[in-house]
Motif scaffolding. Structure first.
Motif, PDB file in Angstrom:
ATOM      1  N   GLN A  90       0.777  -1.133   0.087  1.00  0.00           N
ATOM      2  CA  GLN A  90      -0.070   0.030   0.301  1.00  0.00           C
ATOM      3  C   GLN A  90       0.905   1.284  -0.136  1.00  0.00           C
ATOM      4  O   GLN A  90       2.065   1.069   0.220  1.00  0.00           O
ATOM      5  CB  GLN A  90      -0.862   0.030   1.051  1.00  0.00           C
ATOM      6  N   ALA A  91       0.287   2.465   0.012  1.00  0.00           N
ATOM      7  CA  ALA A  91       0.731   3.603  -0.013  1.00  0.00           C
ATOM      8  C   ALA A  91      -0.108   4.687   0.592  1.00  0.00           C
ATOM      9  O   ALA A  91      -1.086   4.697   0.576  1.00  0.00           O
ATOM     10  CB  ALA A  91       1.129   4.355  -1.495  1.00  0.00           C
ATOM     11  N   GLU A  92       0.610   5.350   1.761  1.00  0.00           N
ATOM     12  CA  GLU A  92       0.074   6.262   2.532  1.00  0.00           C
ATOM     13  C   GLU A  92       0.276   7.814   2.137  1.00  0.00           C
ATOM     14  O   GLU A  92       1.539   7.863   2.133  1.00  0.00           O
ATOM     15  CB  GLU A  92       0.157   5.946   4.064  1.00  0.00           C
ATOM     16  N   PHE A  93      -0.665   8.514   2.269  1.00  0.00           N
ATOM     17  CA  PHE A  93      -0.296   9.923   1.998  1.00  0.00           C
ATOM     18  C   PHE A  93      -0.947  10.792   3.224  1.00  0.00           C
ATOM     19  O   PHE A  93      -2.114  10.520   3.257  1.00  0.00           O
ATOM     20  CB  PHE A  93      -0.722  10.401   0.872  1.00  0.00           C
ATOM     21  N   ALA A  94      -0.460  11.879   3.866  1.00  0.00           N
ATOM     22  CA  ALA A  94      -1.019  12.657   4.618  1.00  0.00           C
ATOM     23  C   ALA A  94      -0.388  13.879   4.823  1.00  0.00           C
ATOM     24  O   ALA A  94       0.763  14.423   4.315  1.00  0.00           O
ATOM     25  CB  ALA A  94      -0.796  12.132   6.035  1.00  0.00           C
TER      26      ALA A  94
ATOM     27  N   TYR B 249      -5.697  12.430   5.396  1.00  0.00           N
ATOM     28  CA  TYR B 249      -5.073  11.031   5.033  1.00  0.00           C
ATOM     29  C   TYR B 249      -5.508  10.387   3.996  1.00  0.00           C
ATOM     30  O   TYR B 249      -7.040  10.442   3.521  1.00  0.00           O
ATOM     31  CB  TYR B 249      -5.349  10.281   6.016  1.00  0.00           C
ATOM     32  N   PHE B 250      -4.869   9.796   3.082  1.00  0.00           N
ATOM     33  CA  PHE B 250      -5.362   9.147   1.832  1.00  0.00           C
ATOM     34  C   PHE B 250      -4.240   7.915   1.579  1.00  0.00           C
ATOM     35  O   PHE B 250      -3.044   7.616   1.715  1.00  0.00           O
ATOM     36  CB  PHE B 250      -4.998   9.936   0.468  1.00  0.00           C
ATOM     37  N   ILE B 251      -5.048   6.704   1.474  1.00  0.00           N
ATOM     38  CA  ILE B 251      -4.184   5.364   1.349  1.00  0.00           C
ATOM     39  C   ILE B 251      -4.962   4.783   0.210  1.00  0.00           C
ATOM     40  O   ILE B 251      -6.203   4.904  -0.147  1.00  0.00           O
ATOM     41  CB  ILE B 251      -4.670   4.716   2.616  1.00  0.00           C
ATOM     42  N   THR B 252      -3.996   3.966  -0.461  1.00  0.00           N
ATOM     43  CA  THR B 252      -4.478   3.126  -1.586  1.00  0.00           C
ATOM     44  C   THR B 252      -3.791   1.891  -1.499  1.00  0.00           C
ATOM     45  O   THR B 252      -2.730   1.594  -1.123  1.00  0.00           O
ATOM     46  CB  THR B 252      -3.874   3.781  -3.036  1.00  0.00           C
ATOM     47  N   LYS B 253      -4.798   0.779  -1.349  1.00  0.00           N
ATOM     48  CA  LYS B 253      -4.344  -0.573  -1.329  1.00  0.00           C
ATOM     49  C   LYS B 253      -3.920  -1.081  -2.794  1.00  0.00           C
ATOM     50  O   LYS B 253      -4.667  -1.135  -3.849  1.00  0.00           O
ATOM     51  CB  LYS B 253      -5.196  -1.185  -0.524  1.00  0.00           C
TER      52      LYS B 253
END
Length: 381
Positions: A345-349, A358-362
């Motif tokens: 995954q990738a986390e952005f904040a 907060y944005f997360i993409t699996k």
């Protein structure tokens, strides 16, 4: 399953584009380069050079004066001590390119007897000759270089020369000539006698019909047989260098122009296919992951990459549905975007006064979201 098959197909197509375009680029580039060079030069030259090599060794009869055999070459030599002589002859020629080369080689020993002086203007005339062939060789080879080992049986050779038989011929000639004058009751005023010389001649000839080229190189030694002290005098010229013009036939301008345009078009198309192949091979088959990689590359100046997962437990979290929303917020508030990504995954904040947007993409649907752990951490921007 269908999606997996599609990804495999896309990868195979990428490899095919990469391989075929690479080969095509190489071939077309070489053809274009050769064609343009040939088109522009019109006339060019090729250079050919050759060199003959000689060496000798003088061996004395057993004696109490000279311990070394063969005798050093820096000395003059004594005929009464000489047992035999060894002579080596060789030849080399170089061309700028490969051609069909025809070669001929002859080696001779040549006894010449001269009258040492006459009453007229003809000084030291030749009155007797005896020539014997030592070697005769001819052949051909396709090469750009030919040397002593480059022809069958060797283009050159080593020879053992015995001066004594030639001296005996000379003495017999002098004796017979004296007896003949006595028998004919003839007297020559101012007789100074005769001299004898031995010539060792080595002749190399190379012919290249493609260049309309023929060159003969003669090289050898001259030895005096009628004196006690003698030396080796080099005859002929040992080298040659020649520049030969090559005429290149030019195509008509119209044909030349369209040929260049065609090759350039093929080359450009090949480069484009190569670019597509490389791009497809580098692209991740997972669309979500590839999109994340594109974001990280495109907005590298606005994103701070962290090696550990984002710890946002101390902030009130507001999730956003798209990265573009975070980007607008970061730009408007002059904030950096934090990111942590791995194989799943990738986390952005973006942190704004105690709030974490907060944005997360699996990358796969089966992955579960990681739970934030309660940790104290200070963030610097």
């Amino acid at each position: 399953m269908t999606k997996k098959i599609a990804n495999v197909f896309k990868t195979a197509v990428g490899y095919w584009r990469f391989a075929t375009s690479t080969v095509l680029i190489f071939v077309v580039f070489i053809l274009l380069l050769v064609y343009v060079i040939a088109l522009m030069r019109g006339e060019t030259n090729t250079e050919v050079s050759g060199r003959a090599r000689l060496d000798f060794r003088v061996f004395y009869l057993e004696n109490d004066i000279f311990d070394e055999n063969p005798i050093p070459q820096n000395l003059h030599f004594l005929m009464s001590f000489t047992d035999y002589i060894e002579v080596d002859a060789g030849f080399s020629a170089w061309f700028d390119d490969e051609f069909q080369i025809y070669y001929e080689y002859t080696a001779t020993e040549h006894l010449v007897i001269r009258y040492m002086a006459t009453g007229d203007a003809n000084m030291n005339p030749v009155v007797f000759e005896d020539k014997r062939e030592l070697s005769n060789l001819s052949g051909s080879t396709h090469a750009r270089y030919i040397n002593s080992a480059g022809a069958s049986n060797g283009l050159g050779g080593s020879y053992t020369i015995n001066p004594r038989p030639h001296i005996d011929t000379y003495l017999h000639f002098v004796h017979e000539q004296s007896q003949q004058m006595h028998a004919e009751n003839l007297i020559a005023r101012g007789v100074r006698g005769f001299s004898a010389e031995l010539f060792l001649d080595f002749t190399f000839t190379i012919t290249v019909p493609e260049l309309d080229f023929r060159q003969t190189l003669s090289h050898g030694y001259r030895l005096s047989l009628s004196t006690e002290v003698y030396s080796f005098i080099i005859t002929g010229h040992p080298t040659f260098i020649e520049t030969i013009p090559l005429t290149v036939i030019n195509l008509p301008f119209t044909m030349s122009f369209f040929m260049v345009v065609f090759l350039v078009a093929i080359f450009t198309l090949s480069v484009y296919c190569f670019y597509l192949g490389v791009k497809q091979l580098r692209a991740d088959t997972n669309e979500r992951k590839q999109k994340t990689l594109d974001i990280l590359k495109k907005y590298a100046n606005e994103i701070i990459i962290r090696d550990i997962p984002l710890n946002l437990i101390k902030y009130e979290i507001y999730k956003v549905n798209a990265f573009e929303e975070l980007l607008k917020l970061a730009i408007n508030l002059n904030k950096h975007i934090m990111c942590h990504h791995n194989d799943k995954q990738a986390e952005f904040a973006v942190i704004v006064e105690g709030y974490a947007y907060y944005f997360i993409t699996k990358y796969t649907e089966s992955d579960k979201e990681e739970v934030f752990e309660k940790k104290e951490e200070t963030f610097s921007f």
